[in-house]
Design an enzyme around this catalytic site. Structure first.
Site, mmCIF file in Angstrom:
data_model
loop_
_atom_site.group_PDB
_atom_site.id
_atom_site.type_symbol
_atom_site.label_atom_id
_atom_site.label_comp_id
_atom_site.label_asym_id
_atom_site.label_seq_id
_atom_site.Cartn_x
_atom_site.Cartn_y
_atom_site.Cartn_z
ATOM 1 N N ARG A 1 43.429 38.892 54.855
ATOM 2 C CA ARG A 1 44.169 39.461 55.977
ATOM 3 C C ARG A 1 43.634 38.923 57.303
ATOM 4 O O ARG A 1 43.650 39.591 58.313
ATOM 5 C CB ARG A 1 44.058 40.986 55.907
ATOM 6 C CG ARG A 1 45.362 41.687 56.222
ATOM 7 C CD ARG A 1 45.281 43.163 55.873
ATOM 8 N NE ARG A 1 45.684 43.422 54.513
ATOM 9 C CZ ARG A 1 45.125 44.342 53.725
ATOM 10 N NH1 ARG A 1 44.127 45.063 54.151
ATOM 11 N NH2 ARG A 1 45.571 44.519 52.502
ATOM 12 N N CYS B 1 34.543 38.355 56.511
ATOM 13 C CA CYS B 1 34.384 37.550 55.302
ATOM 14 C C CYS B 1 35.158 36.249 55.485
ATOM 15 O O CYS B 1 36.308 36.275 55.927
ATOM 16 C CB CYS B 1 34.930 38.296 54.090
ATOM 17 S SG CYS B 1 34.272 39.960 53.940
ATOM 18 N N LYS C 1 50.752 42.686 42.773
ATOM 19 C CA LYS C 1 49.658 42.224 41.910
ATOM 20 C C LYS C 1 50.165 42.026 40.487
ATOM 21 O O LYS C 1 50.742 42.931 39.908
ATOM 22 C CB LYS C 1 48.528 43.241 41.931
ATOM 23 C CG LYS C 1 47.917 43.396 43.315
ATOM 24 C CD LYS C 1 46.895 44.525 43.328
ATOM 25 C CE LYS C 1 46.381 44.780 44.713
ATOM 26 N NZ LYS C 1 47.365 45.497 45.562
ATOM 27 N N CYS D 1 35.671 44.792 61.326
ATOM 28 C CA CYS D 1 34.837 44.850 60.122
ATOM 29 C C CYS D 1 33.389 44.651 60.526
ATOM 30 O O CYS D 1 33.109 44.065 61.568
ATOM 31 C CB CYS D 1 35.221 43.743 59.142
ATOM 32 S SG CYS D 1 36.896 43.912 58.505
ATOM 33 N N ARG E 1 52.921 54.377 46.913
ATOM 34 C CA ARG E 1 51.637 54.076 47.551
ATOM 35 C C ARG E 1 51.861 53.386 48.890
ATOM 36 O O ARG E 1 52.644 52.443 48.969
ATOM 37 C CB ARG E 1 50.825 53.109 46.675
ATOM 38 C CG ARG E 1 50.190 53.755 45.473
ATOM 39 C CD ARG E 1 49.927 52.734 44.381
ATOM 40 N NE ARG E 1 51.161 52.371 43.695
ATOM 41 C CZ ARG E 1 51.285 51.349 42.864
ATOM 42 N NH1 ARG E 1 50.265 50.566 42.610
ATOM 43 N NH2 ARG E 1 52.438 51.093 42.284
ATOM 44 N N CYS F 1 38.628 36.249 53.785
ATOM 45 C CA CYS F 1 39.513 37.401 54.014
ATOM 46 C C CYS F 1 40.981 37.000 53.917
ATOM 47 O O CYS F 1 41.440 36.089 54.594
ATOM 48 C CB CYS F 1 39.249 38.015 55.382
ATOM 49 S SG CYS F 1 40.281 39.463 55.690
ATOM 50 N N TYR G 1 54.895 49.420 47.313
ATOM 51 C CA TYR G 1 55.139 50.208 46.103
ATOM 52 C C TYR G 1 55.554 51.593 46.579
ATOM 53 O O TYR G 1 54.856 52.182 47.404
ATOM 54 C CB TYR G 1 53.848 50.326 45.294
ATOM 55 C CG TYR G 1 53.188 49.002 44.963
ATOM 56 C CD1 TYR G 1 53.688 48.201 43.936
ATOM 57 C CD2 TYR G 1 52.066 48.570 45.660
ATOM 58 C CE1 TYR G 1 53.077 46.995 43.620
ATOM 59 C CE2 TYR G 1 51.450 47.358 45.338
ATOM 60 C CZ TYR G 1 51.954 46.578 44.320
ATOM 61 O OH TYR G 1 51.343 45.404 44.010
HETATM 62 C C1 LIG Z 1 47.100 46.493 46.369
HETATM 63 C C2 LIG Z 1 48.043 47.252 47.120
HETATM 64 C C3 LIG Z 1 48.229 48.617 46.883
HETATM 65 C C4 LIG Z 1 47.471 49.370 45.816
HETATM 66 O O1 LIG Z 1 47.730 48.866 44.545
HETATM 67 P P1 LIG Z 1 47.040 49.460 43.244
HETATM 68 O O2 LIG Z 1 47.395 48.521 42.163
HETATM 69 O O3 LIG Z 1 47.577 50.836 43.045
HETATM 70 O O4 LIG Z 1 45.558 49.517 43.516
HETATM 71 C C5 LIG Z 1 49.168 49.282 47.627
HETATM 72 N N1 LIG Z 1 49.907 48.654 48.570
HETATM 73 C C6 LIG Z 1 49.745 47.331 48.816
HETATM 74 C C7 LIG Z 1 50.606 46.694 49.839
HETATM 75 C C8 LIG Z 1 48.815 46.596 48.114
HETATM 76 O O5 LIG Z 1 48.648 45.290 48.370
HETATM 77 S S1 SF4 Z 2 37.706 41.024 53.213
HETATM 78 FE FE1 SF4 Z 2 38.611 41.040 55.311
HETATM 79 S S2 SF4 Z 2 39.137 43.172 55.707
HETATM 80 FE FE2 SF4 Z 2 37.687 43.168 53.980
HETATM 81 S S3 SF4 Z 2 35.648 43.420 54.898
HETATM 82 FE FE3 SF4 Z 2 36.002 41.231 54.677
HETATM 83 S S4 SF4 Z 2 36.874 40.594 56.633
HETATM 84 FE FE4 SF4 Z 2 37.074 42.817 56.539
#
Ligand SMILES: *Cc1c(COP(=O)(O)O)cnc(C)c1O
Ligand code: SF4
Length: 362
Positions: A128, A123, A331, A119, A110, A126, A107
């Protein structure tokens, strides 16, 4: 098992919690008791994905409940090793939207700055996980500088989201280096931190950390509670201290099958959060990362939960239910449908009880 318990001074020292994270099946077995078969399953999974949990978070597991919601988030399951054709290493195409290493810029206003891959807990759900837990060494000064340079050169970035991994696994000094440089950039209006430490290692929220953060306001924090049993005395205290420091605190939950995928649990979680002064922000549909299939719910389950909550609890206790679109679409809010029809004359709508109302257009 640690020679330390909740009464010991070490227990409340986050370095102790972090350095004594449970990372293999034998040590886990000392805490929750595992059969040989369970240990073998965990070891198979660990060949693929790492495990780590703080003694604090492990102490919340009820060893007698095989479906314990804390256990399901922290303890590997063989389900994670089952391949599905739709599994994606990077479902949100973050790597494609990455102009420099450790930065995702999807975005324009942002930027998401991934300052570590570590971490306090890995999790199981997760999104990522392609990166998280892969590297124990913190990212280098050089890499940090490269990302900060990128932000400096992009005047459209007014919001920097510092995430990872969990940024609050870094030392106060290291964090201060990052935040002070970000604050020097005039167009960076707000700094956000995404962290799970209030849930998994609440002793990390020290007065030293908070006094440091206060120097770089405006800062917003989002944390990640998924179940009401995570709202312990310690985590509630950590949240209160963050808010007392003048930092608004939000929460992003993930809808997880068998853990929180029903109205009762989500309602208790959201009411518990607002009582702890945390504002529910997002409820995520589970992403399609590798090994998460068993956590994914039917999207209609989330829609039903949001529908059940709407009109029945405090408006600001209801999070936005979103799907982070596979392929990098960002999102997308997913809501129950309240508009029956809309044209130049009027909108016909239904309320949460299913009653129909009309509103004439101006
Ligand atoms: C979720 C996200 C954000 C932040 O999104 P908001 O809707 O403003 O909370 C920014 N960059 C990336 C890549 C995201 O996945
Ligand atoms: S969701 Fe992924 S990045 Fe977030 S605290 Fe858990 S393991 Fe770490």
């Amino acid at each position: 098992m640690f020679g330390v318990n909740e009464e010991s001074p070490e227990w409340n020292d986050w370095h102790w919690q972090y350095n004594n994270r449970i990372m293999d099946a034998d040590r886990l077995s000392c805490v929750i008791g595992l059969s040989e078969a369970e240990k073998a399953d965990i070891s198979v999974c660990l060949e693929r994905f790492r495990m780590a949990m703080t003694p604090y978070y492990a102490s919340l597991i009820d060893p007698d409940d095989p479906n314990d919601p804390i256990r399901a988030q922290a303890v590997p399951s063989v389900n994670e090793t089952q391949p599905f054709p739709w599994d994606m290493a990077d479902p949100l195409n973050e790597d494609i939207a990455s102009p420099v290493k450790n930065m995702v810029h999807r975005y324009s206003d942002r930027a998401l700055f991934l300052v570590t891959q570590c971490c306090s807990m890995y999790c199981r759900h997760c999104t990522r996980r392609r990166l998280v837990g892969e590297e124990d060494d913190p990212i280098s000064d050089e890499e940090i500088n490269e990302s900060i340079e990128y932000i400096r050169k992009k005047p459209e970035i007014r919001d920097v989201l510092v995430s990872g991994g969990d940024p609050l696994t870094l030392s106060d000094d290291r964090l201060e280096t990052i935040f002070s440089q970000l604050r020097e950039i005039e167009h960076v209006e707000i700094i956000r931190i995404g962290t799970r430490v209030p849930v998994t290692m609440p002793m990390r929220v020290t007065s030293a950390l908070l006094s440091m953060l206060k120097k770089y306001q405006p800062i917003w924090i989002n944390t990640h509670f998924n179940h009401p049993t995570e709202l312990t005395r310690e985590s509630i205290k950590a949240c209160a201290e963050i808010v007392d420091a003048g930092i608004p605190l939000g929460n992003q939950s993930v809808l997880l099958k068998g853990i929180n995928d029903n109205t009762e649990t989500i309602k208790a979680l959201m009411l518990g959060l607002v009582k702890a002064r945390v504002r529910p922000y997002y409820l995520y549909q589970c992403d399609m990362s590798v090994g998460l299939h068993h956590f994914r719910t039917d999207v209609r389950t989330g829609i039903k939960i949001i529908g059940d909550l709407t009109g029945s609890i405090t408006g600001f206790a209801i999070p936005k239910f979103v799907i982070d679109a596979p392929g990098g679409g960002g999102k997308i809010p997913i809501n129950p449908e309240y508009i029956v029809s809309i044209d130049d004359e009027k909108v016909v709508m239904r309320n949460n009880l299913g009653q129909i109302y009309e509103y004439p257009q101006p």
